[in-house]
Design a protein around this motif. Structure first.
Motif, PDB file in Angstrom:
ATOM      1  N   LYS A 158       0.857  -1.179   0.000  1.00 41.67           N
ATOM      2  CA  LYS A 158       0.000   0.000   0.000  1.00 41.67           C
ATOM      3  C   LYS A 158       0.893   1.227   0.000  1.00 41.67           C
ATOM      4  O   LYS A 158       1.792   1.343   0.832  1.00 41.67           O
ATOM      5  CB  LYS A 158      -0.917   0.010   1.211  1.00 41.67           C
ATOM      6  N   VAL A 159       0.653   2.156  -0.915  1.00 42.14           N
ATOM      7  CA  VAL A 159       1.435   3.381  -1.014  1.00 42.14           C
ATOM      8  C   VAL A 159       1.001   4.322   0.105  1.00 42.14           C
ATOM      9  O   VAL A 159      -0.191   4.579   0.280  1.00 42.14           O
ATOM     10  CB  VAL A 159       1.237   4.049  -2.393  1.00 42.14           C
ATOM     11  N   VAL A 160       1.967   4.844   0.889  1.00 41.65           N
ATOM     12  CA  VAL A 160       1.639   5.712   2.022  1.00 41.65           C
ATOM     13  C   VAL A 160       2.173   7.133   1.857  1.00 41.65           C
ATOM     14  O   VAL A 160       1.874   7.996   2.680  1.00 41.65           O
ATOM     15  CB  VAL A 160       2.157   5.125   3.359  1.00 41.65           C
ATOM     16  N   LEU A 191      -3.188   4.155  -2.717  1.00 40.83           N
ATOM     17  CA  LEU A 191      -3.436   3.108  -3.711  1.00 40.83           C
ATOM     18  C   LEU A 191      -2.738   1.811  -3.327  1.00 40.83           C
ATOM     19  O   LEU A 191      -1.713   1.813  -2.655  1.00 40.83           O
ATOM     20  CB  LEU A 191      -2.945   3.551  -5.092  1.00 40.83           C
ATOM     21  N   ASP A 192      -3.300   0.704  -3.779  1.00 42.54           N
ATOM     22  CA  ASP A 192      -2.663  -0.599  -3.631  1.00 42.54           C
ATOM     23  C   ASP A 192      -1.815  -0.857  -4.867  1.00 42.54           C
ATOM     24  O   ASP A 192      -2.128  -0.379  -5.954  1.00 42.54           O
ATOM     25  CB  ASP A 192      -3.712  -1.698  -3.483  1.00 42.54           C
ATOM     26  N   GLU A 237       3.324  -2.057  -9.926  1.00 42.23           N
ATOM     27  CA  GLU A 237       2.216  -1.846 -10.845  1.00 42.23           C
ATOM     28  C   GLU A 237       1.026  -1.452  -9.976  1.00 42.23           C
ATOM     29  O   GLU A 237       0.588  -2.217  -9.121  1.00 42.23           O
ATOM     30  CB  GLU A 237       1.932  -3.124 -11.617  1.00 42.23           C
ATOM     31  N   LEU A 238       0.551  -0.234 -10.168  1.00 40.72           N
ATOM     32  CA  LEU A 238      -0.523   0.302  -9.335  1.00 40.72           C
ATOM     33  C   LEU A 238      -1.866  -0.284  -9.720  1.00 40.72           C
ATOM     34  O   LEU A 238      -2.071  -0.698 -10.860  1.00 40.72           O
ATOM     35  CB  LEU A 238      -0.573   1.821  -9.456  1.00 40.72           C
ATOM     36  N   GLU A 243       8.081   4.768   1.193  1.00 43.65           N
ATOM     37  CA  GLU A 243       6.824   5.223   0.596  1.00 43.65           C
ATOM     38  C   GLU A 243       5.739   4.159   0.530  1.00 43.65           C
ATOM     39  O   GLU A 243       4.694   4.381  -0.075  1.00 43.65           O
ATOM     40  CB  GLU A 243       7.089   5.764  -0.821  1.00 43.65           C
ATOM     41  N   TYR A 244       5.964   3.012   1.141  1.00 43.05           N
ATOM     42  CA  TYR A 244       4.945   1.950   1.105  1.00 43.05           C
ATOM     43  C   TYR A 244       4.972   1.145   2.395  1.00 43.05           C
ATOM     44  O   TYR A 244       5.916   1.209   3.167  1.00 43.05           O
ATOM     45  CB  TYR A 244       5.172   1.019  -0.089  1.00 43.05           C
ATOM     46  N   THR A 245       3.887   0.396   2.620  1.00 47.97           N
ATOM     47  CA  THR A 245       3.841  -0.573   3.711  1.00 47.97           C
ATOM     48  C   THR A 245       3.389  -1.900   3.125  1.00 47.97           C
ATOM     49  O   THR A 245       2.713  -1.943   2.105  1.00 47.97           O
ATOM     50  CB  THR A 245       2.845  -0.172   4.828  1.00 47.97           C
TER      51      THR A 245
END
Length: 66
Positions: free
Chosen positions: A20-22, A29-30, A44-45, A63-65
């Motif tokens: 997941k973009v944080v 977005l996933d 790939e979003l 930038e993600y989790t």
């Protein structure tokens, strides 16, 4: 000290993992991991473009989790 920082946050994502973009433009977005690099990952979003393909971008590890 750089050695210690490396050991504190090992890269745990693998290709085909979902994240997941944080932070950044695509926050919330996933995404699916398509490549893992030392300082970032390519994803790939879960967002389609006008031509029907999925958007892709590179994210820094902060930038993600998972």
């Amino acid at each position: 000290m750089a050695e210690q920082e490396k050991n504190e946050s090992p890269i745990t994502v693998k290709v085909d993992d979902d994240v997941k973009v944080v932070k950044g433009e695509f926050k919330g977005l996933d995404a699916k991991v398509i490549a893992v690099y030392t300082n970032s990952i390519a994803v790939e979003l879960n967002k389609k473009l006008e031509d029907g393909s999925y958007a892709r971008t590179v994210l820094h590890h902060s930038e993600y989790t998972e």
